[in-house]
Design a protein around this motif. Structure first.
Motif, PDB file in Angstrom:
ATOM      1  N   GLU A  34       0.838  -1.204   0.000  1.00  0.00           N
ATOM      2  CA  GLU A  34       0.000   0.000   0.000  1.00  0.00           C
ATOM      3  C   GLU A  34       0.871   1.251   0.000  1.00  0.00           C
ATOM      4  OE1 GLU A  34      -3.564   2.012   2.635  1.00  0.00           O
ATOM      5  OE2 GLU A  34      -2.533   0.253   3.370  1.00  0.00           O
ATOM      6  N   PHE A  35       1.943   1.219   0.864  1.00  0.00           N
ATOM      7  CA  PHE A  35       2.827   2.359   0.993  1.00  0.00           C
ATOM      8  C   PHE A  35       3.559   2.620  -0.319  1.00  0.00           C
ATOM      9  CE2 PHE A  35       7.043   4.096   1.980  1.00  0.00           C
ATOM     10  CZ  PHE A  35       6.658   5.300   2.531  1.00  0.00           C
ATOM     11  N   GLU A  36       4.075   1.545  -0.928  1.00  0.00           N
ATOM     12  CA  GLU A  36       4.809   1.685  -2.186  1.00  0.00           C
ATOM     13  C   GLU A  36       3.919   2.239  -3.287  1.00  0.00           C
ATOM     14  OE1 GLU A  36       6.718  -1.843  -3.473  1.00  0.00           O
ATOM     15  OE2 GLU A  36       8.467  -1.507  -2.216  1.00  0.00           O
ATOM     16  N   LEU A  37       2.683   1.705  -3.353  1.00  0.00           N
ATOM     17  CA  LEU A  37       1.735   2.152  -4.376  1.00  0.00           C
ATOM     18  C   LEU A  37       1.457   3.640  -4.233  1.00  0.00           C
ATOM     19  CD1 LEU A  37      -1.179  -0.416  -4.737  1.00  0.00           C
ATOM     20  CD2 LEU A  37       0.134   0.663  -6.535  1.00  0.00           C
ATOM     21  N   GLU A  38       1.226   4.056  -3.000  1.00  0.00           N
ATOM     22  CA  GLU A  38       0.892   5.451  -2.737  1.00  0.00           C
ATOM     23  C   GLU A  38       2.073   6.349  -3.104  1.00  0.00           C
ATOM     24  OE1 GLU A  38      -0.943   5.885   1.098  1.00  0.00           O
ATOM     25  OE2 GLU A  38      -0.976   8.046   0.827  1.00  0.00           O
ATOM     26  N   THR A  39       3.292   5.912  -2.722  1.00  0.00           N
ATOM     27  CA  THR A  39       4.488   6.695  -3.039  1.00  0.00           C
ATOM     28  C   THR A  39       4.654   6.822  -4.548  1.00  0.00           C
ATOM     29  OG1 THR A  39       5.482   5.736  -1.079  1.00  0.00           O
ATOM     30  CG2 THR A  39       6.979   6.863  -2.569  1.00  0.00           C
ATOM     31  N   ARG A  40       4.515   5.683  -5.257  1.00  0.00           N
ATOM     32  CA  ARG A  40       4.697   5.714  -6.716  1.00  0.00           C
ATOM     33  C   ARG A  40       3.636   6.588  -7.376  1.00  0.00           C
ATOM     34  NH1 ARG A  40       6.135  -0.621  -6.976  1.00  0.00           N
ATOM     35  NH2 ARG A  40       8.250  -0.369  -6.200  1.00  0.00           N
ATOM     36  N   LYS A  41       2.425   6.542  -6.852  1.00  0.00           N
ATOM     37  CA  LYS A  41       1.348   7.360  -7.415  1.00  0.00           C
ATOM     38  C   LYS A  41       1.666   8.850  -7.237  1.00  0.00           C
ATOM     39  CE  LYS A  41      -3.660   7.491  -7.753  1.00  0.00           C
ATOM     40  NZ  LYS A  41      -3.630   7.349  -9.202  1.00  0.00           N
ATOM     41  N   ARG A  42       2.195   9.205  -6.061  1.00  0.00           N
ATOM     42  CA  ARG A  42       2.560  10.602  -5.794  1.00  0.00           C
ATOM     43  C   ARG A  42       3.673  11.043  -6.738  1.00  0.00           C
ATOM     44  NH1 ARG A  42       4.547  11.017  -0.174  1.00  0.00           N
ATOM     45  NH2 ARG A  42       4.796  13.229  -0.603  1.00  0.00           N
ATOM     46  N   ILE A  43       4.674  10.177  -6.912  1.00  0.00           N
ATOM     47  CA  ILE A  43       5.792  10.511  -7.802  1.00  0.00           C
ATOM     48  C   ILE A  43       5.269  10.691  -9.230  1.00  0.00           C
ATOM     49  CG2 ILE A  43       7.980   9.683  -8.795  1.00  0.00           C
ATOM     50  CD1 ILE A  43       8.389   8.074  -6.165  1.00  0.00           C
TER      51      ILE A  43
END
Lengths: 89, 182
Positions: free
Chosen positions: B2-11
């Motif tokens: 979940e954390f990785e997905l959210e970070t990648r989406k923000r980037i």
């Protein structure tokens, strides 16, 4: 041409119902759920009812004939909303 | 996950909104440590979501224009539906889940969740496996779904239709966890 305030309100109601019909029909197209189809049809008939009841602005001679169809569509709209509420998916 | 997905989406969203943004600016604006940012940028470049250009002292990033294949369009059409998106996010986080677990996680009635699960399984986005009387569900291609979740952008029409559908979801349960942020 548009004299009575209630005729104006009916016309605006018809336009609003048409807008809600478009939204509900798009929701049905996306979700393909029977409930949404029934709701969209209810708004569609409500829009027709709104335009019919406001139509004596344009066709003042229609009179009793319009009153019958107005009541009939009222019944259809309520029936469709009831069916939508009862539909389990 | 979940954390990785959210970070990648923000980037991804920052690069999409500011084409040509460089690494230091990304670190500053997203407040992400450089190591983690480089790791995620490398992943997204490898997956053809973004590309970089060396410009003197800077490496500048841009999003890649991408034509979606039939399978990808199919997944994206499910991601546009809030309930399906929440189901897929939960399946990505937990691997395998049954109807009851998903119903609790997405705060919808089991019948509504079952309806969505059948649609998702029918189109091959998720896989159904029966163990005794219980059916377990997993995402068929988690990598692809995770990738498309990063690219997915909710439109005004989507949120309008979601609000309208929510009005008629009379069997909705009280939400246990809010997934809107993902």
């Amino acid at each position: 041409m548009i004299s009575e305030p209630d005729q104006v309100v009916r016309l605006i109601s018809g336009v609003l119902a048409l807008l809600l019909f478009i939204i509900s029909f798009l929701a049905y197209q996306r979700e393909r759920r029977r409930k949404m189809f029934l709701v969209s049809m209810a708004f569609f008939f409500y829009a027709i009812m709104g335009f019919l009841s406001a139509s004596n602005i344009f066709f003042p001679a229609a009179g009793d004939y319009l009153e019958f169809w107005g009541s009939f569509l009222n019944f259809i709209v309520l029936l469709l909303f009831s069916l939508a509420l009862l539909t389990k998916e | 996950m979940e954390f990785e997905l959210e970070t990648r989406k923000r980037i991804y969203e920052l690069i999409r909104d500011s084409p040509g943004v460089h690494l230091r600016e990304l670190t500053r604006r997203l407040d992400i440590v450089i190591g983690s940012l480089q790791y995620n940028l490398h992943y997204m470049e490898k997956k053809n979501m973004i590309y970089s250009i060396k410009d003197e002292d800077y490496v500048r990033y841009f999003v890649k224009d991408r034509k979606f294949g039939e399978d990808e369009q199919n997944i994206l059409s499910f991601l546009r539906r809030t309930a399906c998106r929440h189901i897929l996010i939960n399946l990505l986080q937990n691997g395998t889940m049954n109807n009851k677990e998903l119903s609790d996680a997405v705060a919808l009635s089991p019948s509504t969740v079952s309806w969505h699960l059948n649609k998702l399984a029918g189109s091959g986005v998720i896989t159904k496996e029966k163990v005794g009387r219980i059916s377990n569900f997993t995402v068929t291609d988690p990598e692809l779904v995770a990738e498309l979740l990063i690219l997915y952008k909710e439109s005004f029409l989507d949120s309008l239709l979601d609000s309208f559908i929510d009005m008629w979801e009379l069997d909705k349960k009280k939400s246990k966890n809010d997934l809107q942020s993902v």
